[in-house]
Every structure is written in structure tokens, then in C-alpha cells.
Design an enzyme around this catalytic site. Structure first.
Site, short mmCIF file in Angstrom:
data_model
loop_
_atom_site.label_atom_id
_atom_site.label_comp_id
_atom_site.label_asym_id
_atom_site.label_seq_id
_atom_site.Cartn_x
_atom_site.Cartn_y
_atom_site.Cartn_z
N GLY A 233 0.83 -1.19 0.00
CA GLY A 233 0.00 0.00 0.00
C GLY A 233 0.86 1.25 0.00
O GLY A 233 1.88 1.31 0.69
N GLY A 234 0.48 2.26 -0.79
CA GLY A 234 1.23 3.50 -0.83
C GLY A 234 2.67 3.24 -1.24
O GLY A 234 2.95 2.66 -2.29
N ASP A 235 3.59 3.68 -0.40
CA ASP A 235 5.02 3.48 -0.67
C ASP A 235 5.59 2.38 0.22
O ASP A 235 6.78 2.37 0.52
CB ASP A 235 5.80 4.78 -0.48
N GLU A 236 4.75 1.46 0.64
CA GLU A 236 5.17 0.37 1.53
C GLU A 236 5.12 -0.95 0.78
O GLU A 236 4.15 -1.28 0.11
CB GLU A 236 4.26 0.32 2.76
#
Length: 318
Positions: A233-236
């Protein structure tokens, strides 16, 4: 073309031979009117003339020979090069046979001529059915191929991240639940980019997406085919690997080095760093959600220490 099921036909008197050849020529002319033009007219005329000679031959024998006449017609249908399978090419043969009828045609000649036309028509019909079957099989195969491709795309869309192409959470959870071949130890790495928001703010989301795709590619290069790499998710990102803490730390150390190298994006070279949390567990404590939570907590420890580092937490067996 053999067309000699009942003996060898011989050329008759010159006048009769001329009549047969004239009828054969008329057959080819009528075929042309129906839309068929042979690649070699001379060959087509000769084969048709031979067909008429043999029809003469069996018609002068004693008794009815329907089978031989049908064979003659069927062989003619296969002997004319490239003859299409349409029923509209039956009429030209019937007209040519009428033209070739002897001056004093016997009932046997007319009977065998009818059988020959029937054999010719049946052969064209069988070829047409065969061609249609081939076309149908090809169409069914093409349709099945398209369905398979669609199913593959749908499955990929359901199990992979649209932007990076990495596996999604569902695949990660399934991977964590499978038996491990080499060891019961499992490690989860949570990788979070340091300063990603600032990059988005400075360059825009399009460049931010480019960076995520580029980071995903470096994750693939560092991990092996046996590992599971997931955009969480996102930058993870999350990496699941068998082999325990030693292997996980080796992956984390290389990732810190590789991700720190500049990324060549549309906005030019962009630098980013990462914080990595590691959680390991043995076979009896491999709940994926719990492990990811532990690794996420370890990642925040690494980030709070200034980032660009990794931190490990071990989950004890339960």
C-alpha cells in the site's frame, strides 16, 4: 487422377473424342461463369475428358454399375485443381454431361451419368463439411484461447498490484500459509520509502508512480523467484522469504544499498532511501497478519532512528 475403377477407358472414334473434349471445354466455361477459374485449364480439360471417356466405358458394359459411376464423379471433384466446394459447381457438370451424351444415348448411359453427377455432388458436399469443421474447430480454439487469456488477465488483476505488477496482499497471505520446503523459519520484511511524500510534493504524482515502479524492479532484482514480493500500500512493500533472520538481513542490507542509488526518472535523477523492518518466526508461529504487524513496528523503529537502516524483531514460538 486414376478414375479407372472398372477397367481402362480408351479413346473412341475421332468424332466421339471431339464431342467429349468439346463437352469438357464447355464444363470449364460454365465453371468460369459460376466463379471458378482453374490455374491450368489444359489439365482441367484433359481430366474432365478422361472422366467422360470412362463414363462412356462403364455405360457400354452389361448391367448397372452405380458404384463405379459415383466413384468417377467423386474423383473428378478432387481432380480439378482448386475447385471450390459450393453446390453451384454441380450444374456445370450436369450440363456438360448432357452435351457429351451419345447421339443414341442408352438408358444405361443416362443412369450412369446421373450416378456420376451424384458422386461429384456428394464429394463436394463432404469437402465442404470438412472445411466447415476445420473452420469451426479453429474458431472454437481461438475462442478458448481468448477466454483463457481473459481468465489469466482477470486472475492477474485480482492477485497483482495494478501499478507495479507486484503481488498483492492476498498472494502474500497465501504464500505465508504454504509449507516451506527447506526450513520452517519465515521472515517478513516491511520496506517503507523515506521522504516519499516530499518527492510527490516536489515532482508530482506521475513521477511518484514512476519511482514506485522503479523501486519494485529493484526489489525483484534483490529477491529470488522463491520469495514473495508485494506492494502492501502506498510506498510500503512487503517481502516474505524462507530461511530465517540471516537471509532476511542479507536482503535488507542489499536493498538499502540498491534503493539509495539514484533513479533515472522523467524528472531526472531522483534519490530516495528506505527503512526496513524485519520479523521472523518459526513454523508454529507463522500468522501472516501478526508477522506483518511485528515487521511494521520494527520498520518504524528503523525510521525513528533516522531511516536508511533495518531493524529486526523476533516473534517467539507460541
Amino acid at each position: 487422377m486414376s478414375m479407372r475403377p472398372v477397367g481402362v477407358a480408351r479413346s473412341g472414334p475421332p468424332d466421339r473424342e471431339h464431342a467429349l473434349r468439346r463437352a469438357a471445354t464447355e464444363y470449364l466455361r460454365l465453371l468460369a461463369q459460376a466463379g471458378y477459374h482453374p490455374t491450368d485449364t489444359t489439365v482441367a480439360v484433359e481430366r474432365t475428358t478422361e472422366f467422360l471417356r470412362q463414363l462412356d466405358h462403364i455405360s457400354h458394359e452389361d448391367g448397372e454399375n452405380a458404384g463405379a459411376a459415383r466413384i468417377l464423379g467423386a474423383e473428378l471433384a478432387g481432380a480439378i485443381p482448386g475447385l471450390p466446394t459450393s453446390s453451384r459447381f454441380v450444374g456445370p457438370l450436369a450440363s456438360a454431361i448432357l452435351l457429351a451424351a451419345p447421339t443414341e444415348a442408352t438408358p444405361a448411359w443416362a443412369l450412369h451419368a446421373g450416378y456420376a453427377v451424384a458422386g461429384y455432388a456428394e464429394a463436394l458436399a463432404e469437402r465442404a463439411l470438412g472445411e466447415q469443421e476445420t473452420i469451426l474447430r479453429a474458431a472454437v480454439a481461438a475462442r478458448e484461447h481468448r477466454i483463457t487469456e481473459l481468465q489469466d488477465r482477470l486472475h492477474h488483476a485480482a492477485t497483482h498490484d495494478r501499478l507495479t505488477g507486484l503481488s498483492n496482499r492476498a498472494v502474500l497471505e497465501e504464500w505465508c500459509g504454504r509449507p516451506l520446503a527447506e526450513t520452517g523459519a519465515l521472515a517478513i520484511l516491511v520496506v517503507d520509502l523515506d521522504g516519499f511524500k516530499q518527492i510527490n510534493d516536489r515532482y508530482g504524482h506521475r513521477v511518484g508512480d514512476e519511482l514506485l515502479v522503479a523501486v519494485a524492479e529493484r526489489l525483484r532484482l534483490v529477491t529470488g523467484p522463491e520469495d514473495c514480493v508485494c506492494r502492501y500500500g502506498g510506498d510500503e512493500f512487503v517481502i516474505a522469504t524462507a530461511g530465517g533472520d540471516d537471509k532476511a538481513q542479507a536482503i535488507a542490507a542489499r536493498l538499502l544499498t540498491d534503493i539509495a542509488q539514484p533513479f533515472q526518472l522523467s524528472a531526472g535523477p531522483v534519490r530516495v532511501r528506505a527503512s526496513i523492518g524485519i520479523a521472523t518466526a518459526e513454523a508454529d508461529s507463522r500468522d501472516a497478519a501478526s508477522l506483518i504487524h511485528t515487521a511494521d513496528r520494527a520498520m518504524y523503529v528503523a525510521k525513528s532512528g533516522g531511516g536508511h537502516r533495518y531493524h529486526t524483531e523476533h516473534r517467539p514460538s507460541e
